[in-house]
Design a protein around this motif. Structure first.
Motif, PDB file in Angstrom:
ATOM      1  N   GLY A  41      57.306  54.077  35.760  1.00 61.34           N
ATOM      2  CA  GLY A  41      57.704  53.166  34.695  1.00 61.34           C
ATOM      3  C   GLY A  41      57.464  51.706  35.010  1.00 61.34           C
ATOM      4  N   MET A  42      57.341  51.380  36.288  1.00 63.68           N
ATOM      5  CA  MET A  42      57.107  49.986  36.672  1.00 63.68           C
ATOM      6  C   MET A  42      55.785  49.460  36.126  1.00 63.68           C
ATOM      7  SD  MET A  42      58.586  50.105  40.588  1.00 63.68           S
ATOM      8  CE  MET A  42      58.112  48.444  41.034  1.00 63.68           C
ATOM      9  N   SER A  43      54.851  50.353  35.850  1.00 66.21           N
ATOM     10  CA  SER A  43      53.551  49.918  35.332  1.00 66.21           C
ATOM     11  C   SER A  43      53.673  49.286  33.945  1.00 66.21           C
ATOM     12  CB  SER A  43      52.581  51.100  35.269  1.00 66.21           C
ATOM     13  OG  SER A  43      53.063  52.093  34.380  1.00 66.21           O
ATOM     14  N   GLY A  44      54.791  49.537  33.255  1.00 66.80           N
ATOM     15  CA  GLY A  44      54.976  48.986  31.925  1.00 66.80           C
ATOM     16  C   GLY A  44      55.074  47.473  31.894  1.00 66.80           C
ATOM     17  N   GLN A  45      55.407  46.858  33.021  1.00 63.11           N
ATOM     18  CA  GLN A  45      55.517  45.395  33.083  1.00 63.11           C
ATOM     19  C   GLN A  45      54.512  44.802  34.063  1.00 63.11           C
ATOM     20  OE1 GLN A  45      57.114  43.310  31.325  1.00 63.11           O
ATOM     21  NE2 GLN A  45      58.893  44.292  30.407  1.00 63.11           N
ATOM     22  N   ILE A  52      60.895  37.054  40.511  1.00 63.69           N
ATOM     23  CA  ILE A  52      61.060  37.375  39.097  1.00 63.69           C
ATOM     24  C   ILE A  52      60.071  38.455  38.661  1.00 63.69           C
ATOM     25  CG2 ILE A  52      59.596  35.408  38.436  1.00 63.69           C
ATOM     26  CD1 ILE A  52      60.983  35.240  35.828  1.00 63.69           C
ATOM     27  N   ALA A  53      58.851  38.398  39.210  1.00 62.06           N
ATOM     28  CA  ALA A  53      57.843  39.403  38.859  1.00 62.06           C
ATOM     29  C   ALA A  53      58.286  40.801  39.290  1.00 62.06           C
ATOM     30  CB  ALA A  53      56.502  39.050  39.514  1.00 62.06           C
ATOM     31  N   PHE A  54      58.826  40.901  40.494  1.00 68.11           N
ATOM     32  CA  PHE A  54      59.219  42.226  40.990  1.00 68.11           C
ATOM     33  C   PHE A  54      60.458  42.742  40.273  1.00 68.11           C
ATOM     34  CE2 PHE A  54      60.493  45.426  44.163  1.00 68.11           C
ATOM     35  CZ  PHE A  54      59.258  46.056  44.310  1.00 68.11           C
ATOM     36  N   VAL A  55      61.368  41.851  39.906  1.00 67.27           N
ATOM     37  CA  VAL A  55      62.547  42.279  39.147  1.00 67.27           C
ATOM     38  C   VAL A  55      62.126  42.826  37.789  1.00 67.27           C
ATOM     39  CG1 VAL A  55      64.651  41.492  37.987  1.00 67.27           C
ATOM     40  CG2 VAL A  55      64.187  40.770  40.324  1.00 67.27           C
ATOM     41  N   MET A  56      61.148  42.180  37.145  1.00 71.17           N
ATOM     42  CA  MET A  56      60.653  42.676  35.860  1.00 71.17           C
ATOM     43  C   MET A  56      60.033  44.063  36.010  1.00 71.17           C
ATOM     44  SD  MET A  56      61.534  40.462  33.646  1.00 71.17           S
ATOM     45  CE  MET A  56      60.645  41.052  32.224  1.00 71.17           C
ATOM     46  N   LEU A  57      59.326  44.299  37.099  1.00 73.48           N
ATOM     47  CA  LEU A  57      58.750  45.620  37.361  1.00 73.48           C
ATOM     48  C   LEU A  57      59.854  46.665  37.515  1.00 73.48           C
ATOM     49  CD1 LEU A  57      55.901  44.780  39.921  1.00 73.48           C
ATOM     50  CD2 LEU A  57      55.621  45.457  37.536  1.00 73.48           C
ATOM     51  N   LEU A  58      60.876  46.338  38.307  1.00 72.93           N
ATOM     52  CA  LEU A  58      61.973  47.279  38.524  1.00 72.93           C
ATOM     53  C   LEU A  58      62.768  47.521  37.239  1.00 72.93           C
ATOM     54  CD1 LEU A  58      63.368  46.305  42.038  1.00 72.93           C
ATOM     55  CD2 LEU A  58      62.386  48.491  41.370  1.00 72.93           C
ATOM     56  N   ALA A  59      62.937  46.483  36.427  1.00 69.24           N
ATOM     57  CA  ALA A  59      63.645  46.640  35.158  1.00 69.24           C
ATOM     58  C   ALA A  59      62.902  47.621  34.247  1.00 69.24           C
ATOM     59  CB  ALA A  59      63.800  45.293  34.468  1.00 69.24           C
ATOM     60  N   SER A  60      61.575  47.538  34.267  1.00 76.79           N
ATOM     61  CA  SER A  60      60.765  48.474  33.485  1.00 76.79           C
ATOM     62  C   SER A  60      60.927  49.895  34.008  1.00 76.79           C
ATOM     63  CB  SER A  60      59.294  48.053  33.525  1.00 76.79           C
ATOM     64  OG  SER A  60      58.482  48.951  32.802  1.00 76.79           O
ATOM     65  N   GLY A  61      60.979  50.038  35.332  1.00 74.74           N
ATOM     66  CA  GLY A  61      61.181  51.360  35.926  1.00 74.74           C
ATOM     67  C   GLY A  61      62.554  51.924  35.602  1.00 74.74           C
ATOM     68  N   PHE A 120      68.169  45.399  44.656  1.00 78.76           N
ATOM     69  CA  PHE A 120      68.919  46.564  45.131  1.00 78.76           C
ATOM     70  C   PHE A 120      69.817  47.116  44.021  1.00 78.76           C
ATOM     71  CE2 PHE A 120      68.497  44.161  49.287  1.00 78.76           C
ATOM     72  CZ  PHE A 120      67.474  44.964  49.769  1.00 78.76           C
ATOM     73  N   ALA A 121      70.385  46.209  43.200  1.00 76.78           N
ATOM     74  CA  ALA A 121      71.265  46.639  42.116  1.00 76.78           C
ATOM     75  C   ALA A 121      70.498  47.478  41.090  1.00 76.78           C
ATOM     76  CB  ALA A 121      71.888  45.426  41.436  1.00 76.78           C
ATOM     77  N   LEU A 122      69.276  47.078  40.766  1.00 78.49           N
ATOM     78  CA  LEU A 122      68.461  47.825  39.806  1.00 78.49           C
ATOM     79  C   LEU A 122      68.061  49.192  40.348  1.00 78.49           C
ATOM     80  CD1 LEU A 122      66.184  45.009  38.339  1.00 78.49           C
ATOM     81  CD2 LEU A 122      67.706  46.502  37.029  1.00 78.49           C
ATOM     82  N   ILE A 123      67.697  49.234  41.628  1.00 76.00           N
ATOM     83  CA  ILE A 123      67.343  50.524  42.235  1.00 76.00           C
ATOM     84  C   ILE A 123      68.549  51.458  42.235  1.00 76.00           C
ATOM     85  CG2 ILE A 123      66.638  51.661  44.379  1.00 76.00           C
ATOM     86  CD1 ILE A 123      64.977  49.172  45.026  1.00 76.00           C
ATOM     87  N   ALA A 124      69.711  50.914  42.615  1.00 79.08           N
ATOM     88  CA  ALA A 124      70.930  51.727  42.637  1.00 79.08           C
ATOM     89  C   ALA A 124      71.278  52.217  41.237  1.00 79.08           C
ATOM     90  CB  ALA A 124      72.091  50.906  43.207  1.00 79.08           C
ATOM     91  N   ALA A 125      71.090  51.354  40.223  1.00 82.16           N
ATOM     92  CA  ALA A 125      71.395  51.738  38.849  1.00 82.16           C
ATOM     93  C   ALA A 125      70.468  52.843  38.359  1.00 82.16           C
ATOM     94  CB  ALA A 125      71.288  50.520  37.934  1.00 82.16           C
ATOM     95  N   ALA A 126      69.184  52.739  38.694  1.00 86.41           N
ATOM     96  CA  ALA A 126      68.218  53.759  38.275  1.00 86.41           C
ATOM     97  C   ALA A 126      68.552  55.108  38.912  1.00 86.41           C
ATOM     98  CB  ALA A 126      66.807  53.329  38.651  1.00 86.41           C
ATOM     99  N   VAL A 127      68.860  55.082  40.200  1.00 83.55           N
ATOM    100  CA  VAL A 127      69.214  56.333  40.900  1.00 83.55           C
ATOM    101  C   VAL A 127      70.505  56.907  40.314  1.00 83.55           C
ATOM    102  CG1 VAL A 127      69.944  57.299  43.116  1.00 83.55           C
ATOM    103  CG2 VAL A 127      68.014  55.705  43.021  1.00 83.55           C
ATOM    104  N   THR A 128      71.488  56.058  40.057  1.00 85.93           N
ATOM    105  CA  THR A 128      72.757  56.510  39.473  1.00 85.93           C
ATOM    106  C   THR A 128      72.534  57.165  38.112  1.00 85.93           C
ATOM    107  OG1 THR A 128      73.979  54.743  40.597  1.00 85.93           O
ATOM    108  CG2 THR A 128      75.039  55.766  38.688  1.00 85.93           C
ATOM    109  N   ALA A 129      71.721  56.518  37.260  1.00 84.95           N
ATOM    110  CA  ALA A 129      71.453  57.066  35.924  1.00 84.95           C
ATOM    111  C   ALA A 129      70.788  58.433  36.021  1.00 84.95           C
ATOM    112  CB  ALA A 129      70.560  56.105  35.135  1.00 84.95           C
ATOM    113  N   GLY A 130      69.821  58.556  36.924  1.00 85.79           N
ATOM    114  CA  GLY A 130      69.126  59.827  37.093  1.00 85.79           C
ATOM    115  C   GLY A 130      70.041  60.932  37.580  1.00 85.79           C
ATOM    116  N   LEU A 131      70.875  60.631  38.571  1.00 87.03           N
ATOM    117  CA  LEU A 131      71.765  61.643  39.136  1.00 87.03           C
ATOM    118  C   LEU A 131      72.826  62.084  38.129  1.00 87.03           C
ATOM    119  CD1 LEU A 131      72.267  60.259  42.769  1.00 87.03           C
ATOM    120  CD2 LEU A 131      70.778  62.127  42.018  1.00 87.03           C
ATOM    121  N   ILE A 132      73.375  61.135  37.366  1.00 80.13           N
ATOM    122  CA  ILE A 132      74.382  61.488  36.352  1.00 80.13           C
ATOM    123  C   ILE A 132      73.783  62.405  35.294  1.00 80.13           C
ATOM    124  CG2 ILE A 132      75.741  60.543  34.436  1.00 80.13           C
ATOM    125  CD1 ILE A 132      76.411  58.180  36.186  1.00 80.13           C
TER     126      ILE A 132
END
Length: 434
Positions: A51-55, A290-299, A24-36
């Motif tokens: 971007g998740m496809s990168g991992q 861990i696999a899904f966190v890596m996907l979200l980190a890539s996104g 949830f923290a990664l999703i919130a961070a991605a949305v925050t970065a985009g909106l800013i």
């Protein structure tokens, strides 16, 4: 201060410290970065998903590793490992922790499997850790040290790749450096990490910590450990493990290597085909997170790239610091920490910061070695302690196999304190004296 990188990394840190799941923290961070940055919400989300496809390959590798680890545990070979460790080490806590750090170090250089060994080696040892009342934060610190320090200091395996990236990016930006000199540049920051390791193992987490003994797929009773003997089944398991490692090194593909091990375990009938469903479920339960966190980190990293916020942050810090060497060095390291904390990749951070920092270092009069130390340390800062880094996710995946190890408070916070702070201080010292 309102740069998308700075704000979104703060979002990750604050939410994670509040025990909100890192997904949830990664999703919130991605949305925050985009909106800013002024991106529409729909475009931000679609960029993150693309971007998740990168991992994707990395995520599949980790899930397959989880399945392979479950198969190895079913062979009961882990009971032999625990039995021998108890006999050799007894209550020698310090030797066990240093050995874990050493084995983790080998995974970066001598046998470059990175975190692949963790789900196989660590879960079977949890019962032993419990008996010895070892604080798992010390184990996490030992593992993360082994996953990071070698590629910083040693020019072999992943270290050779990292050193090559720094040397290539420095040359590309007008400051050629012999890659053979890089270990000398990173020796002082590396000493900082060694100091952090010993503080963690022998001071901060020296006191025992109690955990509940849970029977799970990795646990063997004391009676089983005493009675277990080496059989042909165990030999076939070792053949499958060696084959998986050999194929991985030959093909340079963790997916192909792990699949080889899994297929051999079925072919040797160490695990029966009818047990496949249970193996998959348990493997996904262990490594799916861990696999899904890596996907979200890539996104999330893709959103940051789309906004251009990373380059803006690096450029802005460069424009501000054109007179004071000490302040400039500190700011470079701080920006490197922020970027790597967010995207979780030291290797991916170096090209971003080198484009601005190498010319700036040249202008400020830093030597080639000092510049190499700054760029190398700035890239590595944040790998330990980042919620999205495999250097922290890997240890958590093994230590939390029985659900008693928190990713943020038991892995990220301890490794951040014991490695990022010494890296920052010793990296600053290296920049000023080299």
């Amino acid at each position: 201060m309102f740069n998308a990188v700075v704000v979104s990394v703060l979002v990750i840190v604050v939410l994670s410290l509040l025990r909100i799941n890192v997904i949830f923290a990664l999703i919130a961070a991605a949305v925050t970065a985009g909106l800013i940055a002024g991106l529409p919400l729909t475009e931000t989300v679609s960029t993150m998903i693309e971007g998740m496809s990168g991992q994707m390959e990395t995520a599949l590798s980790y899930v397959l590793l989880g399945m392979f680890a479950v198969m190895i545990a079913r062979s009961n070979i882990t009971a032999i490992l625990v039995k021998n460790l108890i006999r050799v080490l007894g209550g020698k806590r310090s030797i066990l922790l240093v050995t874990i750090a050493f084995v983790a170090s080998l995974s970066q250089n001598a046998i470059p499997v990175h975190i692949a060994f963790i789900p196989i080696l660590i879960p079977p040892l949890l019962g032993l850790f419990n008996r010895m009342k070892i604080d798992r934060r010390a184990v996490a610190s030992a593992l993360t040290f082994g996953l990071q320090a070698p590629y910083i200091m040693i020019p072999a395996g992943f270290g050779l790749i990292y050193h090559g990236i720094v040397a290539r990016e420095m040359a590309k930006n007008g400051m050629p450096v012999d890659v053979s000199l890089f270990p000398k540049a990173m020796l002082i920051p590396g000493i900082g990490m060694v100091l952090g390791l010993f503080v963690a193992l022998f001071i901060t987490y020296r006191k025992g910590r109690k955990y509940i003994n849970k029977e799970d797929m990795f646990a063997s009773s004391s009676k089983e450990e005493e009675n277990v003997s080496f059989t042909s089944r165990h030999m076939l398991t070792l053949v499958a493990i060696a084959s998986a490692l050999g194929v991985q090194l030959w093909t340079e593909s963790l997916v192909i290597g792990t699949l080889t091990g899994i297929l051999l375990m079925f072919a040797f009938r160490v695990v029966r085909w009818k047990d496949g469903d249970d193996v998959v479920q348990r493997g996904v339960a262990m490594m799916g997170f861990i696999a899904f966190v890596m996907l979200l980190a890539s996104g999330y990293a893709s959103v940051l790239q789309e906004t251009g916020a990373v380059k803006e942050l690096v450029s802005a810090s460069g424009d501000m610091l054109k007179s004071n060497q000490l302040l400039a060095a500190a700011m470079m390291l701080l920006v490197g920490l922020l970027i790597t904390m967010g995207i979780g990749s030291s290797f991916g951070t170096v090209p971003i910061i080198a484009a601005i920092y190498v010319p700036l270092c040249s202008e400020l009069g830093f030597s080639v070695l000092a510049t190499a130390a700054l760029v190398g340390t700035a890239g590595a800062l944040g790998d330990a302690g980042s919620p999205a880094s495999d250097s922290t996710l890997g240890p958590t995946s093994g230590l939390n196999a029985d659900g008693q190890h928190h990713h943020i408070w038991d892995t990220c916070v301890p490794t951040f304190l014991h490695y990022n702070i010494p890296l920052f201080v010793f990296g600053l010292i290296a920049a000023m004296i080299l």
